[in-house]
Design a protein around this motif. Sequence first.
Motif, short mmCIF file in Angstrom:
data_model
loop_
_atom_site.label_atom_id
_atom_site.label_comp_id
_atom_site.label_asym_id
_atom_site.label_seq_id
_atom_site.Cartn_x
_atom_site.Cartn_y
_atom_site.Cartn_z
N HIS A 246 47.89 39.67 -24.14
CA HIS A 246 49.19 40.29 -24.39
C HIS A 246 49.29 41.57 -23.56
CE1 HIS A 246 52.73 41.94 -26.26
NE2 HIS A 246 52.87 40.86 -27.01
N ASP A 247 50.14 41.53 -22.54
CA ASP A 247 50.21 42.67 -21.62
C ASP A 247 51.57 43.35 -21.62
OD1 ASP A 247 51.67 40.71 -20.46
OD2 ASP A 247 50.57 40.65 -18.57
N ARG A 248 52.43 43.05 -22.59
CA ARG A 248 53.75 43.69 -22.60
C ARG A 248 54.12 44.15 -24.02
NH1 ARG A 248 59.49 42.09 -22.22
NH2 ARG A 248 60.55 43.65 -20.95
N PRO A 249 53.37 45.09 -24.57
CA PRO A 249 53.74 45.60 -25.90
C PRO A 249 55.05 46.38 -25.85
CG PRO A 249 51.97 46.90 -24.96
CD PRO A 249 52.17 45.75 -24.04
N TYR A 250 55.67 46.53 -27.02
CA TYR A 250 56.92 47.30 -27.10
C TYR A 250 56.69 48.78 -26.85
CZ TYR A 250 59.28 43.27 -29.17
OH TYR A 250 59.83 42.03 -29.40
N GLY A 251 55.57 49.28 -27.31
CA GLY A 251 55.31 50.71 -27.18
C GLY A 251 53.98 51.07 -27.80
N VAL A 252 53.68 52.35 -27.75
CA VAL A 252 52.40 52.85 -28.25
C VAL A 252 52.64 54.02 -29.19
CG1 VAL A 252 52.17 54.30 -26.19
CG2 VAL A 252 50.15 53.74 -27.53
N LEU A 253 51.79 54.14 -30.21
CA LEU A 253 51.87 55.29 -31.10
C LEU A 253 51.16 56.46 -30.43
CD1 LEU A 253 52.59 56.51 -33.89
CD2 LEU A 253 50.33 55.76 -34.67
N SER A 347 64.60 50.49 -28.30
CA SER A 347 65.22 51.49 -27.41
C SER A 347 64.31 51.76 -26.21
CB SER A 347 65.47 52.77 -28.20
OG SER A 347 66.14 53.72 -27.43
N LEU A 348 63.01 51.87 -26.47
CA LEU A 348 62.05 52.07 -25.38
C LEU A 348 62.06 50.88 -24.42
CD1 LEU A 348 59.04 53.43 -27.46
CD2 LEU A 348 60.27 54.72 -25.72
N ARG A 349 62.11 49.69 -24.98
CA ARG A 349 62.04 48.49 -24.13
C ARG A 349 63.30 48.34 -23.27
NH1 ARG A 349 59.61 42.69 -25.54
NH2 ARG A 349 57.79 43.94 -24.98
N TYR A 350 64.46 48.59 -23.86
CA TYR A 350 65.70 48.28 -23.15
C TYR A 350 66.36 49.49 -22.49
CZ TYR A 350 65.26 43.77 -25.45
OH TYR A 350 64.80 42.54 -25.87
N GLU A 377 73.04 54.64 -22.25
CA GLU A 377 71.99 54.05 -21.40
C GLU A 377 71.30 55.16 -20.62
OE1 GLU A 377 73.03 50.70 -19.06
OE2 GLU A 377 74.26 49.77 -20.63
N ARG A 378 70.00 55.18 -20.71
CA ARG A 378 69.19 56.17 -20.00
C ARG A 378 67.73 55.74 -20.09
NH1 ARG A 378 68.56 61.83 -22.70
NH2 ARG A 378 66.71 61.72 -21.41
N PRO A 379 66.91 56.17 -19.19
CA PRO A 379 65.47 55.85 -19.33
C PRO A 379 64.93 56.45 -20.63
CG PRO A 379 65.95 56.67 -17.13
CD PRO A 379 67.19 56.91 -17.95
N VAL A 380 64.22 55.66 -21.39
CA VAL A 380 63.62 56.13 -22.64
C VAL A 380 62.12 55.89 -22.55
CG1 VAL A 380 63.63 55.99 -25.15
CG2 VAL A 380 65.74 55.52 -23.88
N ARG A 381 61.38 56.96 -22.37
CA ARG A 381 59.92 56.87 -22.27
C ARG A 381 59.23 57.37 -23.53
NH1 ARG A 381 57.71 53.73 -18.93
NH2 ARG A 381 55.84 55.05 -18.94
N THR A 382 59.90 58.30 -24.23
CA THR A 382 59.30 58.88 -25.43
C THR A 382 60.36 59.04 -26.51
OG1 THR A 382 57.77 60.13 -24.03
CG2 THR A 382 57.96 60.82 -26.32
N VAL A 398 55.56 60.03 -32.88
CA VAL A 398 55.97 60.04 -31.48
C VAL A 398 55.56 58.70 -30.89
CG1 VAL A 398 55.75 61.19 -29.25
CG2 VAL A 398 55.56 62.53 -31.37
N LEU A 399 56.54 57.99 -30.36
CA LEU A 399 56.31 56.68 -29.75
C LEU A 399 56.50 56.79 -28.25
CD1 LEU A 399 58.50 54.59 -32.24
CD2 LEU A 399 56.01 54.84 -32.31
N GLY A 400 55.69 56.07 -27.50
CA GLY A 400 55.81 56.10 -26.05
C GLY A 400 55.92 54.70 -25.48
N ALA A 401 56.52 54.63 -24.30
CA ALA A 401 56.55 53.34 -23.60
C ALA A 401 55.13 52.94 -23.25
CB ALA A 401 57.41 53.45 -22.34
N ALA A 402 54.86 51.65 -23.36
CA ALA A 402 53.50 51.18 -23.11
C ALA A 402 53.21 51.11 -21.61
CB ALA A 402 53.32 49.80 -23.73
#
Length: 402
Positions: A246-253, A347-350, A377-382, A398-402
Amino acid sequence: MADLVFTGIGVVAPTGSTAEEHWASVLKGQSGITRISRFDASGYPVRYAGQVVDPRVAQAVPGRLAPQTDRWTHLALVAADEALRDADVDPKAVPEYEMAVVTSSSSGGTEFGQREIERLWRDGPDHVGAYQSIAWFYAATTGQLSIRHGMRGPCAVLAAEQAGGLDVLDHARRLTRSGCRLVLTGGTDASLSPYGLVAQLPTGLLSTVDDGAYRPFDVAASGHLPGEGGAILVAEEASAARDRGHDRPYGVLRGHAAGFDPPPGSNRPPVLERVLRAALSDAGVWPSEVDVVFADAQGTPAADLAEARAIGAVFGAHGVPVTAPKTLTGRLYGGGAALDVATALMSLRYGVVPHTAGVERPVPAYDLDLVLDRPRERPVRTAVVLARGYGGFTSAVVLGAA
């Protein structure tokens, strides 16, 4: 230190019975709040709520389990099945003692409990089912998920009202750091029964305005509306997820912190600002790096002002986009923050910040960049998710893009 990544999302909420249905409703601003239909609420001061009305949900609960468990457990069972499918996990292929279950619960099994009490009063003790001894209990959902999927590692439930849905994620992170490969986590709640609603009324936080609106941060804020449902997530230690392909998680804690408000009458301020700063510190993230805050949005003027002050103190006036999609579902208590996390991961994914539907006249003095009218619409990394529970529970992740 090992990262905790989210590889599967399951949602059962007033806005949809899958994660994709929920996300589509959020982007459309399509509310799941309606007049209460699960019982006759005409004699109660609160007559609107976010309800799960999709018949597919009841049909998806195994027939043997349905009479043994409460509705809040049913919602979690269905959401967990979706989360595992989404993560492409076959629990039978994972060592059983390396899988854990940690859920959040606020009300327990109120509907089940009311039904059995009615039988006791109407028919006598011989008519009370044996499952009354366990189906109402806060840990019942955790236990049923563990049994159903053969997850025999550590199991726990956290009862911290809305904040519990964030605290479970940190508990899951600790478990993966101590050897668990996978944790089924998140939470649901279902307290839309006469017993459940009456138990909520003494808080004084529910809106009794008979128009079905839930307007946090608005000049017309009058409290929140209750709801049912939530989200179950598949959380994995990052290398374990990669090892199974699995190489495409939604995000990371990235970070978490929790605190508790001082008692009423104290000269000390609410703990939210310190909790928010501590979560950012745990994540190693500066406020300027945060792209969106999912607010707790309790919906009373005093609580909204306190939250706005905490956000402003950390990010500055209008310093970060703030949103509260829970205006479409009501507050889901043990399931509410888990659903916010699911929405934040989408939100992070899309790369979309959903808007806060229903708020028409935000209070100018709050100095919030509240996302209104349409998604942004905007880049969402955190992303930051905030949650407060009745009595003083307070948490932030705090969630981050994977």
